[in-house]
Design a protein around this motif. Structure first.
Motif, mmCIF file in Angstrom:
data_model
loop_
_atom_site.group_PDB
_atom_site.id
_atom_site.type_symbol
_atom_site.label_atom_id
_atom_site.label_comp_id
_atom_site.label_asym_id
_atom_site.label_seq_id
_atom_site.Cartn_x
_atom_site.Cartn_y
_atom_site.Cartn_z
ATOM 1 N N ILE A 3 24.409 -27.140 13.354
ATOM 2 C CA ILE A 3 23.326 -26.395 12.249
ATOM 3 C C ILE A 3 22.701 -25.472 13.186
ATOM 4 O O ILE A 3 21.984 -25.759 14.201
ATOM 5 C CB ILE A 3 22.732 -27.162 11.626
ATOM 6 C CG1 ILE A 3 23.397 -28.073 10.540
ATOM 7 C CG2 ILE A 3 21.551 -26.503 10.725
ATOM 8 C CD1 ILE A 3 22.808 -29.200 9.738
ATOM 9 N N THR A 4 22.347 -24.306 12.801
ATOM 10 C CA THR A 4 21.639 -23.247 13.427
ATOM 11 C C THR A 4 20.506 -23.056 12.609
ATOM 12 O O THR A 4 20.598 -22.579 11.230
ATOM 13 C CB THR A 4 22.398 -21.879 13.677
ATOM 14 O OG1 THR A 4 23.456 -22.316 14.549
ATOM 15 C CG2 THR A 4 21.317 -20.906 14.313
ATOM 16 N N HIS A 5 19.276 -22.851 13.462
ATOM 17 C CA HIS A 5 17.909 -22.839 12.509
ATOM 18 C C HIS A 5 17.510 -21.324 12.858
ATOM 19 O O HIS A 5 17.540 -20.832 14.075
ATOM 20 C CB HIS A 5 16.775 -23.792 12.772
ATOM 21 C CG HIS A 5 15.668 -23.502 12.322
ATOM 22 N ND1 HIS A 5 15.433 -23.720 10.853
ATOM 23 C CD2 HIS A 5 14.264 -22.873 12.504
ATOM 24 C CE1 HIS A 5 14.170 -23.284 10.717
ATOM 25 N NE2 HIS A 5 13.639 -22.994 11.806
ATOM 26 N N HIS A 13 12.989 -26.356 2.627
ATOM 27 C CA HIS A 13 14.213 -26.567 3.286
ATOM 28 C C HIS A 13 15.503 -25.677 2.597
ATOM 29 O O HIS A 13 15.630 -25.770 1.281
ATOM 30 C CB HIS A 13 14.712 -27.882 3.497
ATOM 31 C CG HIS A 13 15.865 -27.915 4.357
ATOM 32 N ND1 HIS A 13 17.177 -28.316 3.760
ATOM 33 C CD2 HIS A 13 16.109 -27.762 5.819
ATOM 34 C CE1 HIS A 13 18.145 -28.311 4.974
ATOM 35 N NE2 HIS A 13 17.527 -27.961 6.073
ATOM 36 N N MET A 15 19.278 -24.525 3.094
ATOM 37 C CA MET A 15 20.371 -24.776 3.894
ATOM 38 C C MET A 15 21.742 -23.681 3.327
ATOM 39 O O MET A 15 21.915 -23.853 1.990
ATOM 40 C CB MET A 15 20.891 -26.303 3.698
ATOM 41 C CG MET A 15 22.135 -26.610 4.642
ATOM 42 S SD MET A 15 22.098 -26.388 6.511
ATOM 43 C CE MET A 15 23.492 -26.116 6.959
ATOM 44 N N TYR A 39 15.438 -20.832 7.483
ATOM 45 C CA TYR A 39 16.532 -21.450 6.925
ATOM 46 C C TYR A 39 17.515 -21.797 8.129
ATOM 47 O O TYR A 39 17.519 -21.395 9.232
ATOM 48 C CB TYR A 39 17.545 -20.446 5.928
ATOM 49 C CG TYR A 39 18.314 -19.155 6.478
ATOM 50 C CD1 TYR A 39 19.552 -19.355 6.914
ATOM 51 C CD2 TYR A 39 17.545 -18.221 6.874
ATOM 52 C CE1 TYR A 39 20.101 -18.282 7.351
ATOM 53 C CE2 TYR A 39 18.124 -17.149 7.647
ATOM 54 C CZ TYR A 39 19.356 -17.156 7.922
ATOM 55 O OH TYR A 39 20.009 -16.051 8.268
ATOM 56 N N ASP A 40 18.394 -22.845 7.546
ATOM 57 C CA ASP A 40 19.326 -23.306 8.413
ATOM 58 C C ASP A 40 20.657 -22.944 7.975
ATOM 59 O O ASP A 40 20.870 -22.833 6.736
ATOM 60 C CB ASP A 40 19.354 -24.858 8.381
ATOM 61 C CG ASP A 40 18.069 -25.429 9.024
ATOM 62 O OD1 ASP A 40 17.537 -24.629 9.949
ATOM 63 O OD2 ASP A 40 17.530 -26.503 8.690
ATOM 64 N N GLU A 42 25.209 -23.348 8.657
ATOM 65 C CA GLU A 42 26.364 -23.846 9.445
ATOM 66 C C GLU A 42 27.611 -23.208 8.866
ATOM 67 O O GLU A 42 27.888 -23.186 7.543
ATOM 68 C CB GLU A 42 26.550 -25.436 9.100
ATOM 69 C CG GLU A 42 27.555 -26.097 9.880
ATOM 70 C CD GLU A 42 27.349 -27.533 10.145
ATOM 71 O OE1 GLU A 42 27.489 -28.027 11.014
ATOM 72 O OE2 GLU A 42 26.902 -28.012 8.995
#
Length: 93
Positions: A3-5, A13, A15, A39-40, A42
């Motif tokens: 996961i990249t923030h 949150h 995602m 945001y995160d 993936e």
């Protein structure tokens, strides 16, 4: 998970489950970046084996079709696909 923030304004949150080769996923990331929200994300296609299976199980809880992009907002709402108006509305709250 990989996961990249992305830092930005905290709107709860967010995602994003995406594919590295998906044009609509890239548009969704650009929209989130342009909005300046944190945001995160993936890239599910870059995962392998059990790690990918686990992430796809999470995606399936929100989006039974398993399509991308899948955005989960505040663990309460899911938007599937690049739906700019819906995304803007959900993150304006």
């Amino acid at each position: 998970m990989a996961i990249t923030h992305v830092p930005g304004k905290d709107v709860g949150h967010v995602m994003l489950f995406a594919l590295s080769t998906c044009g609509w996923c890239a548009k969704t990331r650009k929209l989130l970046d342009d909005m300046g929200v944190a945001y995160d994300y993936e890239y599910v296609d870059l995962l392998r084996g059990e790690e990918r299976n686990k992430v796809m199980q999470v995606v399936a809880k929100w989006n039974t079709s398993g399509s991308f992009p899948t955005i989960v907002i505040k663990n309460k709402q899911c938007i599937v696909g690049f739906k700019e108006d819906d995304i803007r509305k959900a993150l304006a709250k």
